[in-house]
Design a protein around this motif. Structure first.
Motif, PDB file in Angstrom:
ATOM      1  N   PHE A 126      40.580  96.152 113.780  1.00 56.74           N
ATOM      2  CA  PHE A 126      41.694  95.389 113.391  1.00 56.74           C
ATOM      3  C   PHE A 126      42.526  96.284 112.396  1.00 56.74           C
ATOM      4  O   PHE A 126      42.306  97.580 112.353  1.00 56.74           O
ATOM      5  CB  PHE A 126      41.350  94.309 112.451  1.00 56.74           C
ATOM      6  N   ASP A 130      46.520  91.725 110.261  1.00 56.56           N
ATOM      7  CA  ASP A 130      45.717  91.014 111.500  1.00 56.56           C
ATOM      8  C   ASP A 130      45.080  89.673 110.736  1.00 56.56           C
ATOM      9  O   ASP A 130      44.572  89.879 109.461  1.00 56.56           O
ATOM     10  CB  ASP A 130      44.896  91.676 112.196  1.00 56.56           C
ATOM     11  N   VAL A 132      41.718  87.892 110.848  1.00 53.61           N
ATOM     12  CA  VAL A 132      40.585  87.964 111.157  1.00 53.61           C
ATOM     13  C   VAL A 132      39.545  86.772 110.640  1.00 53.61           C
ATOM     14  O   VAL A 132      39.873  86.331 109.437  1.00 53.61           O
ATOM     15  CB  VAL A 132      39.974  89.212 110.975  1.00 53.61           C
ATOM     16  N   ASN A 173      39.092  88.773 115.791  1.00 55.50           N
ATOM     17  CA  ASN A 173      40.223  89.213 115.584  1.00 55.50           C
ATOM     18  C   ASN A 173      41.360  88.044 116.258  1.00 55.50           C
ATOM     19  O   ASN A 173      41.249  88.251 117.365  1.00 55.50           O
ATOM     20  CB  ASN A 173      40.725  90.588 116.122  1.00 55.50           C
ATOM     21  N   SER A 175      44.549  87.957 115.975  1.00 58.16           N
ATOM     22  CA  SER A 175      45.812  88.518 116.124  1.00 58.16           C
ATOM     23  C   SER A 175      45.902  89.422 117.227  1.00 58.16           C
ATOM     24  O   SER A 175      46.945  90.071 117.724  1.00 58.16           O
ATOM     25  CB  SER A 175      46.417  89.002 114.852  1.00 58.16           C
ATOM     26  N   ALA A 176      44.693  89.958 117.932  1.00 53.95           N
ATOM     27  CA  ALA A 176      44.430  91.224 118.533  1.00 53.95           C
ATOM     28  C   ALA A 176      45.359  90.851 119.785  1.00 53.95           C
ATOM     29  O   ALA A 176      45.865  91.789 120.513  1.00 53.95           O
ATOM     30  CB  ALA A 176      43.186  91.629 118.836  1.00 53.95           C
TER      31      ALA A 176
END
Length: 290
Positions: A126, A130, A132, A173, A175-176
């Motif tokens: 991350f 982000d 998480v 995560n 947002s990954a």
């Protein structure tokens, strides 16, 4: 030439001058090794830092590796200088090893967090910004250091997690990958028309510009409950829009179902009461005799 001859003759006549000259030469060479080694250590560590910056590595990791490289090279230079002077290196290394072992045992927990922080910066599961979930805590990554990772929760609380726990736990995560699927389950009555309900939900999803066309949103029957037919509503959106889209879709579907006359039932239970007829009680013998 006459000066050198006179100097050598004085050295032969005075042995202590030979000892002083030998020690002076040793100190001079040791000083040169120290200065040149210090210069090389600075250049090498600085070059390593520049390489890490050009490759896009985390700045904190670059600074850490640069400082570690500098300290290690400087330690080697100091040991070489002391060896040239005549200090017993074996004893010195043994002493340094024992001191390092004692410090390592005393700081075992901190060193594990430090090692975990280095691994997090190398593999980068991350980055700052982000969204998480770590160790059951949801939040946005605000700071990553060598010892701790800080998250900011949705209600604006700061949570500090030691890197040892972060690296040893599952990291989710959100947002990954850039996009997320939102899973919403809405129940409708068994008396309602499923086709009309699905069409109404799809129309609501189509009007929200934040919902992606690819992958396409889906509305399907996912279960038959005790009191309702459960519809699964699954739109895709950008990770940053997930929470906003979820709340908007829930409200819009409720309002649209009200317009269409589709009810969202609540759990109900039916209780049946049966009356039991008690058998007649036997008459008292004394009363019968009377």
């Amino acid at each position: 030439m006459n000066f050198l001859k006179s100097w050598f003759s004085s050295v032969e006549n005075h042995p202590w001058l030979a000892v002083a000259a030998d020690w002076g030469m040793r100190l001079l060479i040791a000083l040169l090794i120290l200065l040149i080694g210090w210069w090389f250590a600075r250049r090498i560590s600085r070059g390593l830092g520049n390489v890490m910056t050009r490759t896009g590595a985390d700045p904190l990791l670059g600074n850490f590796l640069r400082n570690i490289t500098y300290v290690v090279l400087l330690a080697v230079v100091v040991v070489g200088s002391l060896d040239r002077v005549g200090v017993p290196i074996a004893s010195l290394l043994a002493l340094m090893g024992a001191a390092g072992l004692a410090v390592g045992l005393a700081l075992q927990g901190s060193l594990s967090h430090l090692a975990a922080g280095v691994l997090l910066m190398i593999f980068r599961p991350f980055k700052v910004g982000d969204l998480v979930e770590i160790a059951g805590v949801d939040g946005m990554v605000s700071t990553v250091t060598l010892m701790h990772t800080k998250l900011t929760t949705v209600d604006n609380r700061e949570v500090t997690l030691p890197n040892g726990k972060v690296a040893g736990d599952a990291i989710i995560n959100y947002s990954a990958l850039g996009t997320r699927r939102i899973d919403i389950v809405v129940g409708i009555s068994y008396n309602d028309n499923i086709g009309i309900a699905i069409a109404a939900a799809m129309d609501v999803l189509g009007k929200d510009k934040r919902i992606l066309d690819d992958p396409a949103p889906q509305v399907m029957v996912v279960g038959l409950g005790d009191s309702s037919v459960d519809l699964g509503i699954r739109p895709w959106t950008k990770a940053s829009d997930a929470w906003g889209v979820r709340t908007s879709v829930l409200r819009a579907i409720k309002e649209r179902f009200d317009v269409e006359g589709i009810s969202i039932p609540f759990p109900q239970s039916e209780i049946s009461v049966r009356s039991l007829t008690m058998p007649d009680a036997p008459k008292n013998k004394s009363m019968q005799t009377a």
